[in-house]
Design an enzyme around this catalytic site. Structure first.
Site, short mmCIF file in Angstrom:
data_model
loop_
_atom_site.label_atom_id
_atom_site.label_comp_id
_atom_site.label_asym_id
_atom_site.label_seq_id
_atom_site.Cartn_x
_atom_site.Cartn_y
_atom_site.Cartn_z
N GLU A 133 61.30 62.10 34.75
CA GLU A 133 61.10 63.40 35.41
C GLU A 133 62.16 64.42 34.98
OE1 GLU A 133 58.62 64.38 37.14
OE2 GLU A 133 57.59 62.49 37.45
N GLY A 134 62.65 64.25 33.76
CA GLY A 134 63.68 65.13 33.24
C GLY A 134 65.05 64.54 33.45
#
Length: 604
Positions: A441-442
């Site tokens: 998710e980054g």
């Protein structure tokens, strides 16, 4: 192996005494059914499911892992039965519309449900968790026919879902996506390409899996502006069991979360359907990204809580040496570990991260409810406002809490000493599972760039920091004369001023030196996390002080423990923020001056 006990007292404290969820739900268009009795029932029943069914599969699932044989992925023993119990309780559709089979309750209740599942067994929680992303995307952007075809079984939980972004040549840089979508005469598309790192990409828990896939049309422009979004089911509706050109090529061999099937998914002219506008896939995909990142931030809280629940009883039971201040257990061969100052430091750090992080998540969950309220009321101005407010919080929550959750997991191992490194005690698994949280998710670096570069500098010119830091100032000025809260109030006032000064200095330097954003972003994010958690610990301290004087729902010892933990955070953890502030303001030269070819002289 650590056992799991849902922290319902702390959850009730936050919901009832700190954030007043009862009043919050009364203001929500979908909050009528979220009465105190209903909320209590949801927490109680989910706690039972997590403690008795899901948590016992945590270590066995890690040992067995998922298997891929003859193109079929199987989950560890007990997962299918636990999942069937989960969907039989209607848990998957808790916060989704009644018209598609859900219970229509606020999103925050879904996040609170997810916290218990995540702490009990993160790998298991990922299967229904990934479906939520697919459900939200279809709900927001799908046609009425698509909602009827896919949302009903997804909400029931009989079908699962994924989000397919990453490819072998690109992760965060989605402009490099190569998966193709060729239009067909019947309005469908043939999807061809390979996606990697697809959590819950294939498994045996549901009869069908719905993939939400980024791909390019033949005439698509280059970069992110040329990406479209497609629904690509493993089996087409009404054709369960018939091959649709979707297959699992392999399972990733991972450091942790081994009971979660992380797949390479191959699309070989699979039939798919456009969702949203052509070339607008990225915008559609990221519609609910803020709420999704809250879910990932929850992992930091989950691992801190799980680690703490393992380390605390061990520290109370394990005897080693005598306390420096004198014997604490004179009839025993040695004192328990919990009497040693450094062990208490590690335990209190885990406790502070878990309980402080939970407060941050629950606060953000109310923002998410307000955002969804805008959608339900067809008030896009309201939706955009709360999405923007949430947008400032999410990179801090995701980046800071996952970093701190990983740190807490390592501290849990440390409490056990050498036994923490041994598999049978279960502490090393928590650390292995926690490691991924700072990556997907980054990564933390991506969250930091999003926070400083996009949210603070470009979008608001520092306004978002000024607005949130006003909460710290308000608490500080209100409580500065209270002798019990003055230490918290004074430090909040100082850190609010420093946070704004830091923001302004970086903004001024970055106007002349663009590398400043990249070199300062990590330290700025961590500083922001420490500052934000300080506010939420001060809030808890304020409530605890009031309840000790005027009476509360918990015994006095509970509130005294809150005050002691808040004091530990302010004395022993918050000072780390100062180092991050100093590092963030250093010239870019020390980071950027070394040429790439001179990073090593011994190997190429």
């Amino acid at each position: 192996m650590p056992t799991y006990k849902a922290p319902v007292r702390d959850m009730r404290f936050l919901m009832n005494e700190v954030f007043d969820f009862e009043r919050h739900y009364k203001a929500q268009p979908n909050g009528e059914e979220a009465t105190p009795d209903m909320v209590e029932a949801i927490i109680g029943e989910m706690a039972k499911l997590c403690e008795n069914t899901i948590a016992p599969l945590y270590q066995s699932g890690d040992e067995e892992g998922c298997k891929l044989e003859d193109g079929v992925v199987t989950t560890p023993k007990g997962f299918k039965e636990a999942y069937d119990e989960f969907i039989a309780g209607g848990w998957q559709g808790l916060s989704h519309p009644v018209e598609v089979g859900g219970q229509g309750l606020p999103m925050s209740l879904g996040l609170i449900k997810q916290e218990m599942m995540a702490t009990a067994n993160w790998s298991f929680s990922m299967y229904p968790g990934l479906s939520l992303g697919a459900m939200n995307t279809i709900q927001m952007h799908g046609s009425e026919e698509q909602k009827q075809d896919y949302l009903v079984p997804l909400t029931e939980g009989t079908w699962g879902g994924t989000m397919c972004l990453t490819e072998p040549q690109c992760g965060t840089d989605l402009g490099q996506v190569k998966t193709k979508a060729d239009p067909q005469q019947d309005g469908s598309y043939k999807i061809s390409g390979t996606k990697i790192f697809i959590s819950s990409g294939d498994h045996d828990l549901t009869e069908n899996i719905i993939h939400i896939v980024l791909a390019r049309l033949p005439d698509a422009p280059k970069g992110t502006k040329g990406i479209s979004l497609f629904i690509v089911p493993k089996y087409l509706p009404g054709k369960i069991g018939e091959h649709n050109g979707v297959s699992c090529g392999s399972l990733e061999k991972k450091m942790g979360i081994k009971a979660s099937a992380t797949c390479v998914i191959n699309f070989d002219e699979a039939t798919g359907f456009l969702i949203g506008p052509e070339h607008g896939g990225l915008e559609c995909m990221f519609t609910f990204m803020n709420s999704a990142r809250i879910g990932t931030a929850m992992q930091g809280v989950a691992h801190a809580e799980r680690s703490y629940q393992g380390a605390l009883p061990y520290a109370k039971e394990r005897k080693s040496m005598r306390a420096l201040s004198g014997k604490k257990e004179p009839d025993a061969i040695a004192d328990s570990l919990i009497h040693h100052g450094d062990v208490r430091r590690m335990l209190l750090k885990q406790k502070a991260i878990a309980e402080g992080g939970r407060a941050m998540i629950y606060y953000a969950a109310q923002y998410a409810d307000n955002m969804i309220a805008g959608m339900l009321e067809d008030d896009m101005e309201k939706y955009d406002h709360w999405d923007s407010e949430l947008g400032f919080l999410t990179p801090i929550l995701k980046g800071f809490l996952t970093e701190k959750g990983l740190e807490a997991a390592n501290e849990g191992m440390q409490v056990f000493g050498g036994h923490g490194y041994i598999k049978e005690h279960g502490m090393e698994q928590i650390a292995r599972d926690a490691r991924i949280s700072t990556l997907y998710e980054g990564t933390t670096g991506i969250q930091a760039l999003d926070l400083l570069g996009r949210k603070v500098l470009l979008s608001s010119r520092g306004k978002c920091v000024r607005e949130f830091s006003k909460k710290l100032v308000d608490f500080g000025t209100k409580n500065l004369r209270d002798p019990k809260l003055r230490p918290f109030a004074w430090k909040l006032l100082k850190i609010a001023a420093e946070w704004n000064y830091l923001t302004t200095r970086i903004m001024l330097v970055a106007a002349k030196d663009r590398d400043m954003v990249a070199t300062a972003s990590y330290d700025f994010l961590m500083y922001s996390g420490y500052a934000m958690m300080a506010y939420f610990w001060a809030l808890q301290a304020g409530v605890a002080t009031d309840k000790l004087e005027n009476g509360g729902k918990e015994p006095a010892e509970f509130y005294k423990a809150k005050l002691a933990t808040a004091e530990f955070y302010f004395d022993r953890m918050l000072p780390s923020a100062k180092g991050h502030a100093e590092a963030a303001l250093k010239p870019t030269k020390s980071t950027m001056q070394l040429s790439a070819e001179h990073f090593s002289f011994d190997y190429e």
